[in-house]
Design a protein around this motif. Structure first.
Motif, PDB file in Angstrom:
ATOM      1  N   THR A 180      39.881  42.722  36.883  1.00 29.34           N
ATOM      2  CA  THR A 180      40.927  43.547  36.232  1.00 29.34           C
ATOM      3  C   THR A 180      40.202  44.028  35.098  1.00 29.34           C
ATOM      4  O   THR A 180      39.183  43.813  34.749  1.00 29.34           O
ATOM      5  CB  THR A 180      42.248  42.548  35.840  1.00 29.34           C
ATOM      6  OG1 THR A 180      42.016  41.719  34.747  1.00 29.34           O
ATOM      7  CG2 THR A 180      42.753  41.728  36.616  1.00 29.34           C
ATOM      8  N   LYS A 181      41.028  44.952  34.308  1.00 30.18           N
ATOM      9  CA  LYS A 181      40.388  45.920  33.362  1.00 30.18           C
ATOM     10  C   LYS A 181      40.298  44.735  31.995  1.00 30.18           C
ATOM     11  O   LYS A 181      39.734  45.215  30.861  1.00 30.18           O
ATOM     12  CB  LYS A 181      41.096  46.989  32.958  1.00 30.18           C
ATOM     13  CG  LYS A 181      42.630  46.697  32.364  1.00 30.18           C
ATOM     14  CD  LYS A 181      43.278  48.145  32.025  1.00 30.18           C
ATOM     15  CE  LYS A 181      44.544  47.917  31.503  1.00 30.18           C
ATOM     16  NZ  LYS A 181      45.123  49.092  31.084  1.00 30.18           N
ATOM     17  N   TRP A 182      40.977  43.515  32.150  1.00 28.66           N
ATOM     18  CA  TRP A 182      40.852  42.490  30.933  1.00 28.66           C
ATOM     19  C   TRP A 182      39.810  41.534  31.199  1.00 28.66           C
ATOM     20  O   TRP A 182      39.789  40.557  30.608  1.00 28.66           O
ATOM     21  CB  TRP A 182      42.271  41.850  30.820  1.00 28.66           C
ATOM     22  CG  TRP A 182      43.087  42.991  30.465  1.00 28.66           C
ATOM     23  CD1 TRP A 182      43.606  43.565  29.407  1.00 28.66           C
ATOM     24  CD2 TRP A 182      44.249  43.275  31.397  1.00 28.66           C
ATOM     25  NE1 TRP A 182      44.462  44.561  29.448  1.00 28.66           N
ATOM     26  CE2 TRP A 182      44.996  44.382  30.662  1.00 28.66           C
ATOM     27  CE3 TRP A 182      44.698  43.179  32.626  1.00 28.66           C
ATOM     28  CZ2 TRP A 182      46.182  45.064  31.220  1.00 28.66           C
ATOM     29  CZ3 TRP A 182      45.824  43.655  33.372  1.00 28.66           C
ATOM     30  CH2 TRP A 182      46.353  44.816  32.554  1.00 28.66           C
ATOM     31  N   GLU A 183      39.163  41.485  32.253  1.00 26.03           N
ATOM     32  CA  GLU A 183      38.043  40.654  32.794  1.00 26.03           C
ATOM     33  C   GLU A 183      37.094  40.165  31.569  1.00 26.03           C
ATOM     34  O   GLU A 183      36.532  39.253  31.537  1.00 26.03           O
ATOM     35  CB  GLU A 183      37.382  40.903  34.098  1.00 26.03           C
ATOM     36  CG  GLU A 183      36.489  41.957  33.952  1.00 26.03           C
ATOM     37  CD  GLU A 183      35.833  42.537  35.203  1.00 26.03           C
ATOM     38  OE1 GLU A 183      35.955  41.814  36.375  1.00 26.03           O
ATOM     39  OE2 GLU A 183      35.076  43.511  35.385  1.00 26.03           O
ATOM     40  N   ASP A 184      36.953  41.163  30.776  1.00 29.52           N
ATOM     41  CA  ASP A 184      35.868  41.046  29.487  1.00 29.52           C
ATOM     42  C   ASP A 184      36.521  40.806  28.424  1.00 29.52           C
ATOM     43  O   ASP A 184      35.701  40.823  27.295  1.00 29.52           O
ATOM     44  CB  ASP A 184      34.861  42.170  29.505  1.00 29.52           C
ATOM     45  CG  ASP A 184      34.017  42.348  30.761  1.00 29.52           C
ATOM     46  OD1 ASP A 184      33.441  41.396  31.237  1.00 29.52           O
ATOM     47  OD2 ASP A 184      33.813  43.438  31.261  1.00 29.52           O
ATOM     48  N   THR A 185      37.554  40.108  28.294  1.00 28.43           N
ATOM     49  CA  THR A 185      38.409  39.817  27.052  1.00 28.43           C
ATOM     50  C   THR A 185      37.589  38.808  26.093  1.00 28.43           C
ATOM     51  O   THR A 185      36.834  37.975  26.745  1.00 28.43           O
ATOM     52  CB  THR A 185      39.629  39.179  27.123  1.00 28.43           C
ATOM     53  OG1 THR A 185      40.492  40.169  28.154  1.00 28.43           O
ATOM     54  CG2 THR A 185      40.276  38.697  26.104  1.00 28.43           C
ATOM     55  N   PRO A 186      37.203  39.309  25.077  1.00 29.67           N
ATOM     56  CA  PRO A 186      36.608  38.425  24.193  1.00 29.67           C
ATOM     57  C   PRO A 186      36.930  36.988  23.974  1.00 29.67           C
ATOM     58  O   PRO A 186      38.097  36.705  24.022  1.00 29.67           O
ATOM     59  CB  PRO A 186      36.463  39.073  22.717  1.00 29.67           C
ATOM     60  CG  PRO A 186      36.890  40.529  23.140  1.00 29.67           C
ATOM     61  CD  PRO A 186      37.593  40.501  24.325  1.00 29.67           C
ATOM     62  N   VAL A 187      36.128  35.947  23.777  1.00 26.13           N
ATOM     63  CA  VAL A 187      36.342  34.520  24.123  1.00 26.13           C
ATOM     64  C   VAL A 187      35.507  34.285  22.511  1.00 26.13           C
ATOM     65  O   VAL A 187      34.476  34.506  22.380  1.00 26.13           O
ATOM     66  CB  VAL A 187      35.888  33.831  24.981  1.00 26.13           C
ATOM     67  CG1 VAL A 187      35.954  32.400  24.542  1.00 26.13           C
ATOM     68  CG2 VAL A 187      36.492  34.123  26.102  1.00 26.13           C
TER      69      VAL A 187
END
Length: 238
Positions: A123-130
Motif C-alpha cells: 500500500t502507499k503506507w508501506e514505508d510509514t516511519p518507525v
C-alpha cells in the motif's frame, strides 16, 4: 536553577536531575559563574538565562529532525497494535475526509516494522516511519514527543510501565496524549498530572477506548441532564 523552579513531576525528576544537568556543560558553567558573581553581573545573568532556555527547550540533547507527525502510535508490535493498524487500514485512512500524517513507534523497532510490513505492505503506507523509544532512554522519550502533535499509547499493562514519564514529557512539549487503558489505578496515577496539563493547554486522555470512552459519554449525558433539569453543574464524577 534550583529544584524549586520546576515541579518534580515524573519526567522533570529525570530531566532536571543533577546527573542530567551535568551533561549540558554550558549551563553548568553558567550556574557556577552566576553563583560566583552572586547574580550581580548582568552579562553572566544573560548567559545563564540563555543556556537555561536552551536546556528547557531540550534541543541540546535531541536528535529530532524536524518532521512533526499529526499522530504517533506507540507500542504497536503486539495484538493491540495489530487491531489498531487494521482499523487504520480499513476505516480511518479510507473514511476520514481530512488528510493526516502518522508514524509508528515502539521499544523494539524491528517488531514494529514486521507488523507494519504485514499490515501495510503493497500500500502507499508501506514505508510509514518507525521510531524507537524506551523509558530507560530519556533522549528517545524526548525525540518521540518532539516528533508528534498527538501520541496514542497502546503499550500496556500501563501500571507496569513508566508511561507517566511519556505523558509528562508530552505536557512539557505541548503534545496531546491518549491511551486505551482500562486500568482505574492508571487513570488515578495520571490524574496527578491534570493541573499541569491544563496549564500547558495539553489534552491528556487515558482510557479513551471502550473501557473509558463509554463511561465518559455516560457521565457527560448525566451532567447535561443535571444542568438542564436542575441548573447545576456536575463538579466531579468517580
Amino acid at each position: 536553577m534550583t529544584r524549586e523552579d520546576v515541579p518534580m513531576t515524573p519526567f522533570a525528576k529525570l530531566y532536571y536531575s543533577d546527573e542530567m544537568v551535568q551533561k549540558y556543560q554550558p549551563l553548568v558553567t553558567a550556574i557556577e559563574l552566576l553563583t560566583e558573581t552572586d547574580g550581580k553581573d548582568e552579562q553572566v545573568q544573560k548567559d545563564y538565562d540563555r543556556h537555561l532556555k536552551i536546556y528547557r527547550s531540550m534541543d541540546w540533547c535531541s536528535n529530532y529532525e524536524g518532521k512533526k507527525y499529526d499522530i504517533v502510535f506507540y507500542g504497536v508490535s503486539g495484538y493491540t497494535g495489530y487491531l489498531m493498524m487494521e482499523y487504520l487500514k480499513r476505516v480511518a485512512l479510507k473514511k476520514t475526509p481530512e488528510h493526516f500524517t502518522f508514524a509508528f513507534a515502539g521499544r523494539t523497532p524491528s517488531k514494529v516494522e514486521e507488523m507494519r510490513d504485514r499490515e501495510f505492505g503493497g500500500t502507499k503506507w508501506e514505508d510509514t516511519p518507525v521510531m524507537q523509544m524506551s523509558y530507560d532512554d530519556i533522549y528517545s522519550v524526548i525525540d518521540l514527543c518532539k516528533s508528534a502533535k498527538t501520541i496514542i499509547n497502546v503499550a500496556g499493562p500501563y501500571m507496569l510501565t513508566q508511561g507517566d514519564v511519556m505523558i509528562d514529557c508530552c505536557i512539557h512539549l505541548g503534545v496531546h496524549y491518549l491511551d486505551i487503558s482500562g486500568e482505574v489505578p492508571w487513570s488515578l496515577r495520571v490524574l496527578d498530572l491534570h493541573e499541569y496539563a491544563k496549564e500547558a493547554g495539553v489534552h491528556v486522555i487515558p482510557s479513551s477506548a471502550s473501557a473509558g470512552g463509554y463511561p465518559d459519554l455516560g457521565v457527560y449525558l448525566m451532567a447535561k441532564k443535571m444542568r438542564a433539569e436542575y441548573g447545576e453543574e456536575l463538579r466531579k464524577a468517580i
